[in-house]
Design an enzyme around this catalytic site. Structure first.
Site, PDB file in Angstrom:
ATOM      1  N   HIS A  19       0.841  -1.207   0.000  1.00 29.09           N
ATOM      2  CA  HIS A  19       0.000   0.000   0.000  1.00 29.09           C
ATOM      3  C   HIS A  19       0.872   1.252   0.000  1.00 29.09           C
ATOM      4  O   HIS A  19       0.614   2.211  -0.726  1.00 29.09           O
ATOM      5  CB  HIS A  19      -0.869   0.060   1.266  1.00 29.09           C
ATOM      6  CG  HIS A  19      -1.910  -1.004   1.399  1.00 29.09           C
ATOM      7  ND1 HIS A  19      -2.036  -1.781   2.525  1.00 29.09           N
ATOM      8  CD2 HIS A  19      -2.882  -1.411   0.541  1.00 29.09           C
ATOM      9  CE1 HIS A  19      -3.062  -2.607   2.376  1.00 29.09           C
ATOM     10  NE2 HIS A  19      -3.581  -2.410   1.176  1.00 29.09           N
ATOM     11  N   LYS A  43     -17.542  -5.810   6.260  1.00 33.53           N
ATOM     12  CA  LYS A  43     -16.389  -6.632   6.641  1.00 33.53           C
ATOM     13  C   LYS A  43     -16.097  -6.363   8.119  1.00 33.53           C
ATOM     14  O   LYS A  43     -16.312  -5.254   8.587  1.00 33.53           O
ATOM     15  CB  LYS A  43     -15.161  -6.213   5.839  1.00 33.53           C
ATOM     16  CG  LYS A  43     -15.281  -6.382   4.341  1.00 33.53           C
ATOM     17  CD  LYS A  43     -14.006  -5.895   3.661  1.00 33.53           C
ATOM     18  CE  LYS A  43     -14.136  -5.826   2.159  1.00 33.53           C
ATOM     19  NZ  LYS A  43     -12.924  -5.283   1.519  1.00 33.53           N
ATOM     20  N   ARG A  92      -1.978  -5.971  -8.303  1.00 39.22           N
ATOM     21  CA  ARG A  92      -0.887  -6.913  -8.039  1.00 39.22           C
ATOM     22  C   ARG A  92      -0.793  -7.979  -9.123  1.00 39.22           C
ATOM     23  O   ARG A  92       0.258  -8.300  -9.602  1.00 39.22           O
ATOM     24  CB  ARG A  92      -1.101  -7.604  -6.685  1.00 39.22           C
ATOM     25  CG  ARG A  92      -0.823  -6.724  -5.501  1.00 39.22           C
ATOM     26  CD  ARG A  92      -1.335  -7.341  -4.248  1.00 39.22           C
ATOM     27  NE  ARG A  92      -2.773  -7.599  -4.359  1.00 39.22           N
ATOM     28  CZ  ARG A  92      -3.546  -7.944  -3.364  1.00 39.22           C
ATOM     29  NH1 ARG A  92      -3.054  -8.122  -2.166  1.00 39.22           N
ATOM     30  NH2 ARG A  92      -4.836  -8.142  -3.544  1.00 39.22           N
ATOM     31  N   SER A 130      -2.964  -7.565   3.069  1.00 41.68           N
ATOM     32  CA  SER A 130      -3.250  -7.407   4.503  1.00 41.68           C
ATOM     33  C   SER A 130      -3.634  -8.756   5.108  1.00 41.68           C
ATOM     34  O   SER A 130      -3.207  -9.089   6.224  1.00 41.68           O
ATOM     35  CB  SER A 130      -4.395  -6.416   4.721  1.00 41.68           C
ATOM     36  OG  SER A 130      -4.022  -5.143   4.260  1.00 41.68           O
TER      37      SER A 130
HETATM   38  O1  PNS Z   1      -8.743  -2.510   0.385  1.00 45.27           O
HETATM   39  P1  PNS Z   1     -10.029  -2.953  -0.244  1.00 45.27           P
HETATM   40  O2  PNS Z   1     -10.886  -3.675   0.783  1.00 45.27           O
HETATM   41  O3  PNS Z   1      -9.828  -3.736  -1.497  1.00 45.27           O
HETATM   42  O4  PNS Z   1     -10.808  -1.585  -0.641  1.00 45.27           O
HETATM   43  C1  PNS Z   1     -12.082  -1.631  -1.195  1.00 45.27           C
HETATM   44  C2  PNS Z   1     -12.697  -0.230  -1.320  1.00 45.27           C
HETATM   45  C3  PNS Z   1     -12.621   0.540  -0.007  1.00 45.27           C
HETATM   46  C4  PNS Z   1     -11.964   0.544  -2.397  1.00 45.27           C
HETATM   47  C5  PNS Z   1     -14.159  -0.424  -1.747  1.00 45.27           C
HETATM   48  O5  PNS Z   1     -14.771  -1.377  -0.922  1.00 45.27           O
HETATM   49  C6  PNS Z   1     -15.019   0.850  -1.706  1.00 45.27           C
HETATM   50  O6  PNS Z   1     -14.755   1.798  -2.400  1.00 45.27           O
HETATM   51  N1  PNS Z   1     -16.080   0.823  -0.874  1.00 45.27           N
HETATM   52  C7  PNS Z   1     -16.984   1.934  -0.692  1.00 45.27           C
HETATM   53  C8  PNS Z   1     -18.365   1.636  -1.290  1.00 45.27           C
HETATM   54  C9  PNS Z   1     -18.382   1.981  -2.769  1.00 45.27           C
HETATM   55  O7  PNS Z   1     -18.184   3.105  -3.166  1.00 45.27           O
HETATM   56  N2  PNS Z   1     -18.635   0.987  -3.628  1.00 45.27           N
HETATM   57  C10 PNS Z   1     -18.575   1.169  -5.066  1.00 45.27           C
HETATM   58  C11 PNS Z   1     -19.855   0.893  -5.710  1.00 45.27           C
HETATM   59  S1  PNS Z   1     -20.336  -0.816  -5.543  1.00 45.27           S
END
Ligand code: PNS
Length: 165
Positions: A19, A43, A92, A130
């Site tokens: 990150h 989560k 990745r 993570s």
């Molecule tokens: O580190 P991660 O868990 O892969 O991050 C995921 C993240 C935070 C980028 C994603 O879950 C997110 O943007 N969530 C907020 C809700 C949202 O905007 N969803 C998009 C439309 S479904």
């Protein structure tokens, strides 16, 4: 440098060197970078939002144009409120692609003015996640070099909770 604001979103449970690599490279290319920490409602993270933000602040303390904030709800609404036109995500491997592609297209539908750009991780971090570092600590291995020392300490302090997960 693009004279613009970028958002680096994620769960960061916890922040890894992978990150950090993406955040550093974003900060080198945008005037302001906002690290957006998801307040996970679905989560169940190991670390609280405050703990995840604190670890990120330690990890990014050397980057003057980086701020760490948390958000609830839609990422694009957070990005709009921050005046950001770009969302940066790290890629990745091919396995990340389908999920990221779907997210990027959903966000494009919701906010056509915002671009998602992908940065390919450095090869030495291409295996890193993570969940991987949590599993290493759970089974007693060393995460030195994979996370900053403060995160390593925080993980060790949560080992009891990890063993119960
Ligand atoms: O580190 P991660 O868990 O892969 O991050 C995921 C993240 C935070 C980028 C994603 O879950 C997110 O943007 N969530 C907020 C809700 C949202 O905007 N969803 C998009 C439309 S479904």
């Amino acid at each position: 440098m693009w004279n613009d604001v970028a958002v680096c979103p994620g769960s960061f449970d916890p922040v890894t060197m992978g990150h950090l690599d993406i955040i550093e490279r974003t900060a080198a290319n945008f005037s302001r970078t906002v690290v957006a920490v998801l307040d996970n409602q679905i989560k169940s993270p190991l670390f609280s939002t405050a703990e995840r933000c604190e670890m990120l602040r330690k990890a990014t303390g050397h980057l003057p144009n980086v701020e760490v904030k948390h958000f609830n709800g839609l990422l694009v609404e957070f990005a709009r409120a921050e005046g950001a036109k770009v969302i940066v995500r790290g890629l990745r491997a091919l396995s990340d692609f389908e999920y990221e592609f779907q997210y990027a297209l959903t966000n494009k539908h919701l906010a056509p003015e915002i671009e998602t750009i992908f940065m390919v991780t450095r090869p030495e971090f291409s295996f890193l996640s993570s969940s991987g570092v949590k599993e290493i600590v759970r089974f007693g291995g060393s995460v030195q070099g994979l996370v900053i020392p403060a995160v390593e300490e925080a993980l060790l302090a949560k080992r009891g909770a990890l063993l119960q997960k």
